[in-house]
Design an enzyme around this catalytic site. Structure first.
Site, PDB file in Angstrom:
ATOM      1  N   ASP A  10       0.882  -1.190   0.000  1.00  0.00           N
ATOM      2  CA  ASP A  10       0.000   0.000   0.000  1.00  0.00           C
ATOM      3  C   ASP A  10       0.917   1.237   0.000  1.00  0.00           C
ATOM      4  O   ASP A  10       0.971   1.988   0.947  1.00  0.00           O
ATOM      5  CB  ASP A  10      -0.972   0.011   1.205  1.00  0.00           C
ATOM      6  CG  ASP A  10      -0.291   0.075   2.562  1.00  0.00           C
ATOM      7  OD1 ASP A  10       0.829  -0.464   2.695  1.00  0.00           O
ATOM      8  OD2 ASP A  10      -0.857   0.673   3.491  1.00  0.00           O
ATOM      9  N   HIS A 244       9.347  -0.728   9.110  1.00  0.00           N
ATOM     10  CA  HIS A 244       8.393  -1.838   9.143  1.00  0.00           C
ATOM     11  C   HIS A 244       8.492  -2.746   7.907  1.00  0.00           C
ATOM     12  O   HIS A 244       8.810  -3.918   8.005  1.00  0.00           O
ATOM     13  CB  HIS A 244       6.957  -1.304   9.214  1.00  0.00           C
ATOM     14  CG  HIS A 244       6.724  -0.305  10.291  1.00  0.00           C
ATOM     15  ND1 HIS A 244       6.638  -0.647  11.612  1.00  0.00           N
ATOM     16  CD2 HIS A 244       6.550   1.041  10.241  1.00  0.00           C
ATOM     17  CE1 HIS A 244       6.410   0.435  12.335  1.00  0.00           C
ATOM     18  NE2 HIS A 244       6.352   1.467  11.532  1.00  0.00           N
TER      19      HIS A 244
HETATM   20  C1  BDR Z   1       2.406  -0.350   8.731  1.00  0.00           C
HETATM   21  O1  BDR Z   1       1.365   0.611   8.494  1.00  0.00           O
HETATM   22  C2  BDR Z   1       1.658   1.376   7.357  1.00  0.00           C
HETATM   23  O2  BDR Z   1       1.417   2.718   7.615  1.00  0.00           O
HETATM   24  C3  BDR Z   1       3.113   1.144   7.047  1.00  0.00           C
HETATM   25  O3  BDR Z   1       3.362   1.229   5.655  1.00  0.00           O
HETATM   26  C4  BDR Z   1       3.373  -0.240   7.578  1.00  0.00           C
HETATM   27  O4  BDR Z   1       3.054  -1.208   6.621  1.00  0.00           O
HETATM   28  C5  BDR Z   1       3.017  -0.074  10.088  1.00  0.00           C
HETATM   29  O5  BDR Z   1       2.077  -0.233  11.113  1.00  0.00           O
HETATM   30 CA    CA Z   2       2.687  -0.590   4.301  1.00  0.00          CA
END
Ligand code: BDR
Ligand code: CA
Length: 315
Positions: A10, A244
């Protein structure tokens, strides 16, 4: 020997980094990017993926449009907090040239199902957004869950969530989909906030990308700096931004970067803990534990790997 990989993104600043990490990993052959909504609308995510692939010199990788909203909803709007963290365009308000390419005619769910049928063991799917496309693939093909190998960025087992005390953003967008995935018995490795918030990037590293003197180096440095700046507001105690999504790709390459706890997982769907990832009491004594949750990480080694691999793409 390379392993085929599909990224379900995303995109999203750290999704962009996951993409760069995959492209910089000689162990991986990126056969496609499937798009989901979350940090941005699904169409914006696809536009970002196409543009980033061009920028990073990989305009040959196909991009597939996925589900536009959670399975229990009929629409999706980007949350203000997502726009604050990732920028309205998802890539830190940085303008990079739009691609002249289009998304593939095939949809993301078809591509996921057909790829698992075709490649089985030789394919890993790394999902770093809401799990809606994966749950739809499970619905579409009864064999999908048995044959797919999946690493997700999502969830929080030993630490609080980042949306509220219980839930992490990717799970929170579509708890039903994440629950379908985790209860399906599929081989899932969960890279949650337990480990991703221990892996940080600072302005020091992005300055090194900028110093490469390339268009891609400057763009990625600017994109990341926006995200690091947002973290100064949302999590000032960290001293950097959480890596992340690239950590999920890194674990797909080298699981020894993390300590994995075998556990059958589920997602709470009711009440105040809605969106919590937790052990499934119904399968506590099941013969097999099909999921693993990362509970510790070798952060210095991961950041070194990230700098080397992404550096190789930006040069
Ligand atoms: C996740 O949430 C999204 O905002 C980031 O891309 C990551 O995948 C972290 O909680
Ligand atoms: Ca993400």
């Amino acid at each position: 020997m390379t392993r085929k990989i599909i990224l379900d993104l995303d995109t999203g600043v750290d999704d962009a980094l996951a993409l760069a990490y995959a492209l910089g990993s000689p162990e991986l052959d990126l056969i496609g990017v499937t798009c989901t909504y979350g940090n941005v609308l699904v169409e914006q995510g696809a536009a970002n993926d196409l543009a980033l692939l061009d920028l990073l010199g990989h305009g040959e990788v196909p991009v597939f449009l996925g589900e536009p909203h959670a399975r229990a909803k009929d629409s999706f709007e980007v949350l203000d907090i997502s726009a604050f963290i990732h920028g309205k365009n998802g890539i830190g308000e940085v303008e990079i040239p739009a691609s002249t390419r289009e998304v593939s005619e095939r949809g993301a769910v078809d591509f996921l199902v057909e790829s698992v049928r075709e490649h089985g063991e030789d394919l890993v799917i790394v999902a770093t957004g809401p799990m809606t496309n994966l749950a739809a693939a499970i619905d579409r093909d009864p064999e999908f869950a048995r044959n797919a190998h999946i690493v997700i960025m999502g969830g929080a087992l030993t630490v609080p969530g980042n949306v509220n005390a219980w839930t992490e953003a990717n799970i929170s967008q579509d708890p039903e989909a994440a629950d379908v995935l985790l209860r399906s018995g599929a081989d899932v490795t969960m890279i949650g906030l337990d480990v991703t918030l221990q892996t940080l990037l600072t302005y020091e590293e992005t300055a090194r990308w900028r110093a490469l003197g390339t268009e891609a180096g400057a763009a990625l440095a600017d994109i990341m700096d926006y995200y690091i700046k947002a973290y100064e507001t949302t999590a000032p105690y960290l001293g950097g931004c959480g890596l992340h999504d690239p950590l999920a790709v890194a674990v797909a390459v080298d699981p020894s970067l993390v300590t994995l706890l075998p556990i059958n997982l589920k997602v709470d769907l009711e009440g105040p803990t809605r969106g919590r990832t937790i052990g499934d009491e119904q399968r506590l004594n099941a013969a097999e534990r099909t999921a693993r949750a990362a509970v510790a990480v070798d952060a210095p080694r991961f950041v070194r790997e990230l700098m080397e691999r992404i550096g190789s793409v930006l040069r």
